[in-house]
Write a protein that holds these residues in place. Sequence first.
Motif, mmCIF file in Angstrom:
data_model
loop_
_atom_site.group_PDB
_atom_site.id
_atom_site.type_symbol
_atom_site.label_atom_id
_atom_site.label_comp_id
_atom_site.label_asym_id
_atom_site.label_seq_id
_atom_site.Cartn_x
_atom_site.Cartn_y
_atom_site.Cartn_z
ATOM 1 N N ALA A 66 -9.946 89.126 21.199
ATOM 2 C CA ALA A 66 -10.213 88.404 21.969
ATOM 3 C C ALA A 66 -10.546 86.893 21.354
ATOM 4 O O ALA A 66 -10.806 86.909 20.684
ATOM 5 C CB ALA A 66 -11.799 88.651 22.567
ATOM 6 N N TYR A 111 -9.331 88.649 28.268
ATOM 7 C CA TYR A 111 -10.276 89.653 29.119
ATOM 8 C C TYR A 111 -9.772 90.223 30.374
ATOM 9 O O TYR A 111 -10.244 90.914 30.866
ATOM 10 C CB TYR A 111 -11.047 88.247 29.367
ATOM 11 N N ILE A 234 -17.264 92.615 31.450
ATOM 12 C CA ILE A 234 -16.476 92.961 30.293
ATOM 13 C C ILE A 234 -17.187 92.665 28.773
ATOM 14 O O ILE A 234 -16.487 93.858 28.099
ATOM 15 C CB ILE A 234 -14.984 92.462 30.716
ATOM 16 N N VAL A 235 -17.499 91.718 29.071
ATOM 17 C CA VAL A 235 -18.206 90.347 27.572
ATOM 18 C C VAL A 235 -19.360 91.869 27.687
ATOM 19 O O VAL A 235 -20.530 91.190 28.278
ATOM 20 C CB VAL A 235 -18.203 89.212 27.379
ATOM 21 N N ASN A 370 -18.742 85.808 31.262
ATOM 22 C CA ASN A 370 -17.709 86.993 32.156
ATOM 23 C C ASN A 370 -17.336 86.935 33.163
ATOM 24 O O ASN A 370 -17.283 87.651 34.388
ATOM 25 C CB ASN A 370 -19.488 88.224 32.421
#
Length: 561
Positions: A66, A111, A234-235, A370
């Motif tokens: 990332a 992402y 996701i994060v 996100n």
Amino acid sequence: MAGAYKTPGVYIVEKNAFPNSVVEVATAVPAFIGYTEIASNKGASLKNKPWRISSMSEFVNFFGGAPNDKFAIDTFPSEDANVKNAPNSDFRIGDDEYQLLNTKSRNYLYYGMKLFFQNGGGACYVVSVGDYQAKIEKAALESAFDELLKEQEPTMIVIPDAMSLSMDDCISLQQASLMHCGGKMKNRFSILDIYDGYKDRRDDGDCIAKFRNALGTSFLDFGSAYYPWANTSIVQLSDLGFSNIADLKKLSECLKAEVNISTLHQDKKDAYNEQIDSIESVLAAAEKLKADKKATAESDSKKTAEDRAKERAALEAMSDEDKKKAKEDADKKTKAEAEISSAPAELHKTLFTISPLYVKILSAIQVKLNLLPPSAAMAGVYTLVDNSRGVWKAPANVSLASVVSPSVNITHDEQEDLNVTTAGKSINAIRSFIGEGTLVWGARTLDGNSLDWRYINVRRTMIMLEESLRLATKAYVFEPNVSGTWVTIKSMASNFLTGIWKRGGLAGASPEDAFSVHVGLGETMTAEDILEGILRVTILVALSRPAEFIEITFQQQMQKS
């Protein structure tokens, strides 16, 4: 042939009883274009090279992890509080409000890839046009189209990083994507995001109107767009730390201000302030150690065999006492390095426990990271629906995984202008429904006024049929243009289309209702066509269309008993 025989005897002649079969081409192989941490396959550069992967672990292996997004802490402008629909501040200390600002343009691809695989994604291509240090530019992203011309397998184009360009450059890139899909390749579908699609249409101008006005009218049936963006999961909070905050001095000031206005005893305040004071020094020591290790590794890699032999000889010449002392020094150094390396993580844990403000700051960063454009998730949905139901099933009324909510709640009335408009540029809505979660609530291409190409599944089904038959028919190029070839091609196409009809891909109670194949002199060709070497095949298909509007009529009747 009998005329070719010279010697009396028995000769075996085999004839093919069946025509060649048509192999159905893949329908859900997206190509992602964007910026990655690395682009390497065992030392060989993968920059600007389409590379096929099938899992997130493969992506990390070839393209890295990332991006390290850093956020600056800034005072929240007080005048914004009086502006209608102004954003809220990210955190407050006493009467002072603050906001977190990303220090550079965001890289969305990593992402987006996670979102793609979590929504059912499979095999795909990735084209890395640069690393995270490079500036996001339209020319670099657009150059990937030339490389994708050489690849036959991809069927979709997704460019999440286009959202970090200026609006003019973003629209220009999206037009180039539609041109690539519908103008050059004619066998691909572009999934587009709405620029500033995380905003409400009433905020700072209408993002949908801007998109429609700028996009133009070319090749709209080869693309679709989705609104709004998605708040994802996701994060995770555990993924964040000091590395995501640009100004550690400002962070220390904010944390101290929080401690000083708290009701804690002075001794505890002093202890917490000592922890906060150590943030910069602890991280500086860890960064210096990391740089020293990198320099040492580079120096060791440059040593020759002769240098290493001299070092071994010097070690063997040392006395036992010197060897023992050297080992103790090395152990102390290793222990000290381990303490320095682990200090940032320990300090992060401590602050996470004692400082609600620190948790609030990281949570605000998590929310911002996100917020993602939905195109990558939709590529996963297309793949999931294709694999489970077939390309002829509309990719709609499907829930999105790892999506908490749409960034903007859309009502029934508000979707009317998205779905049906005089401009024809239909935008598919992502909506939240009570008890059902976040659903894709639209299945139209951008060419919403076309009765032929209004629906995504119709366009993509036709792409699949055309490509499958085109590749299968290549076997008959330069064959005699006579009735035998015509019958063979007709049988081949009919068998393939019958199979598609049986699986529900074509509409009709019987194969005759679902399709018809025409080829032959006087039917699809003239004598001049044959003299010019042209073999024409005409295929009519009845494609299934989604029941977009279901009407149930109720009427009262007279009581009968």
